[in-house]
Design a protein around this motif. Structure first.
Motif, mmCIF file in Angstrom:
data_model
loop_
_atom_site.group_PDB
_atom_site.id
_atom_site.type_symbol
_atom_site.label_atom_id
_atom_site.label_comp_id
_atom_site.label_asym_id
_atom_site.label_seq_id
_atom_site.Cartn_x
_atom_site.Cartn_y
_atom_site.Cartn_z
ATOM 1 N N ARG A 171 22.969 -101.312 40.651
ATOM 2 C CA ARG A 171 24.398 -101.615 40.544
ATOM 3 C C ARG A 171 25.022 -101.780 41.930
ATOM 4 N NH1 ARG A 171 27.610 -101.086 36.242
ATOM 5 N NH2 ARG A 171 26.079 -99.784 35.143
ATOM 6 N N THR A 205 30.293 -99.837 20.909
ATOM 7 C CA THR A 205 30.318 -101.251 21.293
ATOM 8 C C THR A 205 29.601 -102.100 20.251
ATOM 9 O OG1 THR A 205 30.322 -100.624 23.628
ATOM 10 C CG2 THR A 205 29.732 -102.897 23.102
ATOM 11 N N GLU A 233 34.680 -103.033 26.763
ATOM 12 C CA GLU A 233 34.105 -102.376 27.935
ATOM 13 C C GLU A 233 32.578 -102.471 27.888
ATOM 14 O OE1 GLU A 233 34.152 -98.037 30.239
ATOM 15 O OE2 GLU A 233 35.318 -98.345 28.397
ATOM 16 N N GLY A 234 31.995 -102.847 29.012
ATOM 17 C CA GLY A 234 30.551 -102.916 29.108
ATOM 18 C C GLY A 234 29.946 -104.218 28.635
ATOM 19 N N GLN A 249 22.187 -102.437 28.048
ATOM 20 C CA GLN A 249 22.464 -101.184 27.345
ATOM 21 C C GLN A 249 23.929 -101.127 26.925
ATOM 22 O OE1 GLN A 249 22.524 -97.017 29.248
ATOM 23 N NE2 GLN A 249 20.524 -97.050 28.229
ATOM 24 N N MET A 250 24.169 -100.535 25.754
ATOM 25 C CA MET A 250 25.530 -100.394 25.254
ATOM 26 C C MET A 250 25.691 -99.068 24.551
ATOM 27 S SD MET A 250 25.460 -102.884 21.895
ATOM 28 C CE MET A 250 24.209 -103.985 22.552
ATOM 29 N N GLN A 251 26.941 -98.691 24.321
ATOM 30 C CA GLN A 251 27.261 -97.533 23.498
ATOM 31 C C GLN A 251 27.308 -97.953 22.032
ATOM 32 O OE1 GLN A 251 27.751 -94.370 24.520
ATOM 33 N NE2 GLN A 251 27.679 -94.725 26.749
ATOM 34 N N PHE A 280 25.097 -107.502 28.804
ATOM 35 C CA PHE A 280 25.409 -106.081 28.930
ATOM 36 C C PHE A 280 24.750 -105.553 30.196
ATOM 37 C CE2 PHE A 280 25.099 -107.453 24.599
ATOM 38 C CZ PHE A 280 26.251 -106.954 24.004
ATOM 39 N N ASP A 281 25.427 -104.616 30.861
ATOM 40 C CA ASP A 281 24.843 -104.015 32.050
ATOM 41 C C ASP A 281 23.493 -103.397 31.701
ATOM 42 O OD1 ASP A 281 27.211 -104.704 33.218
ATOM 43 O OD2 ASP A 281 27.867 -102.666 33.692
#
Length: 373
Positions: A305, A241, A271-272, A236-238, A232-233
């Motif tokens: 990034r 997710t 996504e992510g 971190q995730m939502q 994960f970027d």
């Protein structure tokens, strides 16, 4: 530099976006129901952001003083709350994600958890940690910890940095607790703080710690015997997710800010979620930075990034000299009041090789991060 602590569920930490509540999964594993429950709680009582820590835990962000009690009640219903903040702090255990149901890993995790929760457990510093690296081959030698129980050439080893000794499965946990008490008795704690490596640097290895250790393996993103390892970027995730991943299988947490989804064969299209080992975002590490952290002196993740496609090796971008995201050495950019200092090979608190680089000049000329002064 302001000294912090590792937050827990029962001892959250205030940050720029609210309280940070750390969830320590038992045995390093979340069932599908637990993972779905955490996702729901993160949406209801936080801002929906979930961090993966380098201690193989989850952190829920954006929790308020008003929403915190309901969050704890929900986590307790999921079986994720300890009896006290002290017991929670002692349960600082990282478990290899590559364990198999037929090995001893989960049994040892349960035994060590119980031993650390006992009334006579040693009063260790909050950041003092244990590692259970007892799958077929060790993979956790490089994590920040103090005492390891790991697979050896002919059985289990009890290990510290620089040495190990053979132990049996029956007495591994007892021996680990005895070593922790030796650390205390030998003067390993000063002012409530202390780590095993610091003590060993002063007085040397305990008697008998000479056994050879297996060469560790390096974990790689993608298919594993136990499932699939996903990244994960910035770890971190939502919340949505996490809920989607919970539909795919039980989750094993790792100190690499990755998740192993049990039994998952195909990479998910979410996504992510990073599914390719060559993804440039795996070459950068950054803390939450400003404004999410009140101690941060600059935006970290935007800069990381932008620089990721130009990085070889590992780049650490830190909001301050604490270096929370990556305590070890790396090519590091540390935010200061006047820009970013570059440490070519060291931690965020290291002596800089270049000073006061602006984010704009780093983005315009990414080769600055690889140029010696």
């Amino acid at each position: 530099m302001i000294q912090g602590w590792c937050p827990g569920a029962l001892r959250p930490m205030a940050s720029g976006d609210g309280l940070v509540v750390r969830v320590r999964a038992h045995g390093g594993r979340l069932s599908q129901a637990q993972a779905r429950g955490i996702a729901d709680l993160a949406r209801l009582h936080g801002n929906g952001l979930i961090d993966l820590s380098n201690r193989a835990n989850l952190q829920l962000r954006g929790v308020t003083e008003a929403s915190y009690p309901a969050l704890i009640a929900g986590l307790r219903q999921l079986g994720l709350i300890d009896d006290s903040a002290e017991a929670e702090a002692r349960r600082n255990i990282i478990v290899t994600p590559f364990w198999h149901s037929a090995d001893l890993t989960q049994q040892l995790a349960a035994e060590l958890t119980a031993a650390l929760a006992a009334a006579d457990a040693p009063a260790l510093p909050a950041k003092f940690g244990f590692v259970l690296d007892t799958a077929a081959r060790p993979v956790l030698r490089d994590v920040s910890a103090d005492i390891w129980i790991e697979t050896g050439p002919e059985g289990l080893l009890l290990a510290v940095q620089g040495g190990a000794k053979a132990v049996s499965a029956q007495d591994a946990v007892a021996q680990a607790l005895a070593l922790a008490r030796w650390f205390l008795d030998a003067g390993g704690v000063t002012g409530g703080r202390g780590r095993m490596a610091q003590l060993l640097a002063r007085i040397g290895l305990p008697a008998g710690f000479e056994a050879p250790r297996l060469q560790p393996l390096r974990a790689t993103l993608g298919a594993q015997a136990q499932g699939r390892l996903l990244g994960f970027d910035f770890g971190q995730m939502q919340a949505q997710t996490l809920a989607a991943l919970a539909d795919l299988g039980a989750l094993r947490l790792t100190p690499w800010r990755m998740l192993l989804i049990e039994g998952l064969a195909q990479a998910p299209d979410l996504e992510g979620v990073i599914t390719r080992a060559e993804d440039p975002m795996l070459r950068v590490v950054a803390c939450s930075g400003a404004p999410a952290c009140p101690q941060a002196l600059g935006d970290t993740r935007g800069l990381a990034r932008a620089l990721a496609p130009h990085v070889t090796g590992l780049l650490h971008v830190s909001g301050c000299a604490k270096g929370c995201a990556h305590p070890g050495p790396a090519r590091t950019l540390t935010a200061t009041p006047v820009g970013f200092d570059l440490i070519c090979d060291g931690p965020a608190s290291g002596i800089p090789d270049r000073i006061a680089l602006s984010a704009s000049e780093l983005i315009c000329d990414p080769s600055l991060i690889s140029k010696a002064p």
